[in-house]
Design a protein around this motif. Structure first.
Motif, PDB file in Angstrom:
ATOM      1  N   GLN A   1     -14.084   4.995  -3.654  1.00 47.47           N
ATOM      2  CA  GLN A   1     -14.593   5.162  -2.292  1.00 47.47           C
ATOM      3  C   GLN A   1     -15.960   4.510  -2.165  1.00 47.47           C
ATOM      4  O   GLN A   1     -16.787   4.600  -3.068  1.00 47.47           O
ATOM      5  CB  GLN A   1     -14.696   6.638  -1.895  1.00 47.47           C
TER       6      GLN A   1
ATOM      7  N   GLU B   1      -7.512  14.621   2.540  1.00 51.21           N
ATOM      8  CA  GLU B   1      -8.275  13.473   2.038  1.00 51.21           C
ATOM      9  C   GLU B   1      -9.729  13.829   1.773  1.00 51.21           C
ATOM     10  O   GLU B   1     -10.415  13.139   1.032  1.00 51.21           O
ATOM     11  CB  GLU B   1      -8.194  12.308   3.026  1.00 51.21           C
TER      12      GLU B   1
ATOM     13  N   LEU C   1     -13.606  10.484   4.334  1.00 45.21           N
ATOM     14  CA  LEU C   1     -13.212   9.143   4.752  1.00 45.21           C
ATOM     15  C   LEU C   1     -13.894   8.776   6.060  1.00 45.21           C
ATOM     16  O   LEU C   1     -14.085   9.619   6.938  1.00 45.21           O
ATOM     17  CB  LEU C   1     -11.691   9.064   4.923  1.00 45.21           C
ATOM     18  N   ASN C   2     -14.245   7.490   6.189  1.00 46.56           N
ATOM     19  CA  ASN C   2     -14.635   6.914   7.480  1.00 46.56           C
ATOM     20  C   ASN C   2     -15.950   7.443   8.036  1.00 46.56           C
ATOM     21  O   ASN C   2     -16.216   7.271   9.218  1.00 46.56           O
ATOM     22  CB  ASN C   2     -13.518   7.151   8.504  1.00 46.56           C
TER      23      ASN C   2
ATOM     24  N   GLY D   1     -14.660   1.495   6.780  1.00 49.32           N
ATOM     25  CA  GLY D   1     -14.179   2.839   6.503  1.00 49.32           C
ATOM     26  C   GLY D   1     -12.742   2.822   6.035  1.00 49.32           C
ATOM     27  O   GLY D   1     -12.298   1.899   5.350  1.00 49.32           O
ATOM     28  N   ASN D   2     -11.972   3.843   6.437  1.00 52.04           N
ATOM     29  CA  ASN D   2     -10.572   3.891   6.010  1.00 52.04           C
ATOM     30  C   ASN D   2      -9.662   3.033   6.882  1.00 52.04           C
ATOM     31  O   ASN D   2      -8.448   3.001   6.675  1.00 52.04           O
ATOM     32  CB  ASN D   2     -10.070   5.339   5.991  1.00 52.04           C
ATOM     33  N   ARG D   3     -10.242   2.324   7.838  1.00 49.82           N
ATOM     34  CA  ARG D   3      -9.437   1.429   8.676  1.00 49.82           C
ATOM     35  C   ARG D   3      -9.077   0.143   7.932  1.00 49.82           C
ATOM     36  O   ARG D   3      -8.141  -0.555   8.295  1.00 49.82           O
ATOM     37  CB  ARG D   3     -10.207   1.094   9.965  1.00 49.82           C
TER      38      ARG D   3
ATOM     39  N   GLN E   1      -8.406   2.984   0.023  1.00 50.40           N
ATOM     40  CA  GLN E   1      -8.313   2.909   1.483  1.00 50.40           C
ATOM     41  C   GLN E   1      -9.661   3.037   2.177  1.00 50.40           C
ATOM     42  O   GLN E   1      -9.765   2.750   3.365  1.00 50.40           O
ATOM     43  CB  GLN E   1      -7.360   3.995   2.007  1.00 50.40           C
ATOM     44  N   ASN E   2     -10.684   3.479   1.477  1.00 56.19           N
ATOM     45  CA  ASN E   2     -12.006   3.619   2.094  1.00 56.19           C
ATOM     46  C   ASN E   2     -13.030   2.838   1.288  1.00 56.19           C
ATOM     47  O   ASN E   2     -14.098   3.324   0.961  1.00 56.19           O
ATOM     48  CB  ASN E   2     -12.404   5.101   2.156  1.00 56.19           C
ATOM     49  N   CYS E   3     -12.660   1.582   0.939  1.00 57.82           N
ATOM     50  CA  CYS E   3     -13.510   0.757   0.070  1.00 57.82           C
ATOM     51  C   CYS E   3     -13.898  -0.544   0.764  1.00 57.82           C
ATOM     52  O   CYS E   3     -13.165  -1.065   1.605  1.00 57.82           O
ATOM     53  CB  CYS E   3     -12.767   0.413  -1.218  1.00 57.82           C
TER      54      CYS E   3
END
Length: 537
Positions: A304, A365, A390-391, A454-456, A482-484
């Motif tokens: 992350q 999450e 996340l995000n 973010g997680n997008r 997914q959040n990298c």
């Protein structure tokens, strides 16, 4: 009272103040408990208009906090100096011996600092109550006050015991008092010197002040803020993507990971004594030791990226790591959240608070981490446990977590520390991108950097060298999670030699391209394209 006497008192008080602060710092590092300068520094920052505070934070970044603390120290020293001038004014003509003067001064200083000044700056009278509070201040204040009074009385040169007043001397001579030996006439200035045999010259004050300052410097254990200037090194990349030389590591080491907090001295939490409390609207309140916490729920692990909300366009307040911990959802299920609960409030060891809607905490999450890159989380990054979401920008993910409070308060009505300073309540990560490499590679320019949404996720990165008229797509590496953040690179051949202003922009996984309009970090994160000037030729 002569002006020179007041100046002497001020400088004596200043020297005493430096010595007193040295005692407070030594006490702070010996016991780990906050002291007066930290509370004063936070109050001064909170009194700033939040636009001014945000400007300092954006422009000075890592230096903003040390500068605020230095200003609090300077203010404290000036205050002690004014106390010294007042002391000289009130002690004029006293016949008390110096030890008695020092004791009286120490008692008055202690009572004022402990029961008047400190409660005043800690309370909500001047605004929102502080997160830095001084527990049981009596002992630390007593030690500092004693040192201050001793140095002040020593340097101020206020005589103790019997003193000869010039007016009284003239009156007695007028009544016929004679001396056994003849004496030359005495001028008013010389009479003042005779009347005050213990008075200290300016040179004496300076010499003694230098002695006190040297002793204070030797005895204090003030922490030094050391700015890291080491250059980043290249990291290994996936087979389909080659990182350019000079790019940062894709997985940031703990030593290079950015660190921002509200504190002047971050807490050191003893993992052996640490516990996580789950309280509020729960059927089964919990208090878990670190070992119990690790065994309380299934372990999860993920990469992350964290980004600070005060990270400027192209800034370096961003890093990526592999984290290990447990889901918040699993801990809350153990505590059995009661019906009607709506909000989770985080409580940290440094007094920091934040909040989160209950449904986000329960989404599976959201995570509580206790390892970073395969090792226990370092103290400066939130040991033993910190929050991962996340995000969200880093301000919503507290370090040094000690308690989770479940409440029926409306989320919109709960405000954490940074929201109280004017920052956004949601702190959703904006799509942003940056250059990290701009170097010549034969007949081309090697360009590279990172993008984060973010997680997008990031679906596209483009660069423009003509002010946004045309955009050239860059190669984008797949993220580690997914959040990298995602790295990008491009070999671009300029049409001719000369200077170029090159922009970069990213598009998130939903097809939304980052906005070009420039906006500062306050209140919800910086916005705009990162632009660099490069010379080719």
């Amino acid at each position: 009272m002569r002006w020179t006497d007041l100046k002497r008192g001020f400088w004596a008080g200043t020297a005493g103040g430096v010595a007193a602060l040295a005692v407070l710092f030594a006490y702070r590092f010996a016991t780990g408990t906050p002291t007066l300068p930290e509370a004063l520094a936070e109050r001064m920052i909170r009194l700033l208009p939040y636009q001014v505070f945000a400007l300092f934070l954006a422009k000075l970044q890592h230096l903003a906090k040390p500068l605020g603390f230095v200003m609090a120290i300077i203010t404290s020293v000036i205050g002690f100096g004014l106390g010294g001038a007042l002391f000289v004014r009130l002690a004029r003509g006293t016949r008390r011996p110096r030890p008695a003067l020092a004791l009286t001064t120490a008692l008055i200083t202690w009572a004022f600092l402990t029961y008047v000044f400190l409660p005043f700056i800690e309370s909500g009278i001047l605004g929102i109550a502080l997160t830095v509070t001084v527990p049981s201040p009596a002992l630390s204040m007593a030690l500092a006050s004693a040192v201050y009074a001793a140095v002040l009385v020593w340097l101020a040169g206020v005589p103790g015991g019997q003193r000869t007043d010039p007016g009284r001397l003239r009156a007695e001579r007028g009544r016929g008092m004679t001396s056994t030996s003849a004496a030359p006439p005495v001028s008013p200035g010389e009479a003042g010197k005779l009347a005050s045999p213990d008075a200290v010259s300016r040179r004496d004050v300076l010499q003694r002040s230098a002695l006190v300052l040297a002793a204070a410097a030797a005895g204090s254990r003030c922490a030094a803020w050391i700015a890291s200037g080491a250059s980043r090194v290249a990291a290994a990349a996936a087979q389909a993507f080659t990182l350019l030389k000079g790019m940062p590591e894709e997985v940031t080491t703990a030593g290079r990971f950015y660190q921002v907090s509200k504190n002047f001295f971050d807490p050191t939490v003893d993992a052996a004594k640490w516990s996580l409390e789950v309280k509020g609207l729960v059927t089964k309140p919990l208090k878990l030791s670190l070992d119990e916490f690790k065994k309380a729920a299934p372990v999860v692990e993920r990469y992350q990226t964290f980004e600070c909300i005060s990270n400027e366009i192209g800034g370096d307040l961003i890093g990526n790591a592999r984290w290990k911990g447990v889901r918040i959802k699993d801990i809350l299920l153990l505590a059995q959240v009661k019906p009607g609960a709506r909000t989770v409030i985080w409580h940290a060891a440094d007094g920091f608070t934040e909040s989160l809607p209950l449904d986000i905490a329960m989404d599976g999450e959201s995570m509580l981490a206790y390892e970073m890159n395969g090792e226990p989380i370092p103290q400066k990054h939130g040991a033993p446990v910190r929050v991962l979401l996340l995000n969200r920008y880093g301000m919503k993910q507290p370090k040094w977590l000690t308690a989770i409070e479940v409440t029926d308060q409306e989320y919109a009505r709960t405000q954490g520390y940074w929201e109280q300073q004017g920052w956004d309540h949601e702190a959703i990560v904006k799509t942003n991108s940056a250059f990290r490499v701009e170097s010549k590679d034969g007949a081309a320019l090697a360009l590279g950097g990172w993008a984060f949404a973010g997680n997008r996720g990031v679906s596209k990165v483009e660069i423009s060298a003509d002010g946004g008229k045309t955009w050239i797509p860059a190669a984008v590496k797949e993220p580690l999670g997914q959040n990298c953040w995602q790295f990008w690179s491009l070999l671009w051949t300029p049409p001719s030699t000369g200077d170029y202003f090159i922009q970069v922009r990213a598009t998130d996984g939903g097809g939304h391209t980052q906005l070009a309009e420039q906006k500062p970090t306050l209140p919800d994160g910086a916005q705009g394209y990162h632009t660099v000037k490069v010379h080719f030729g």
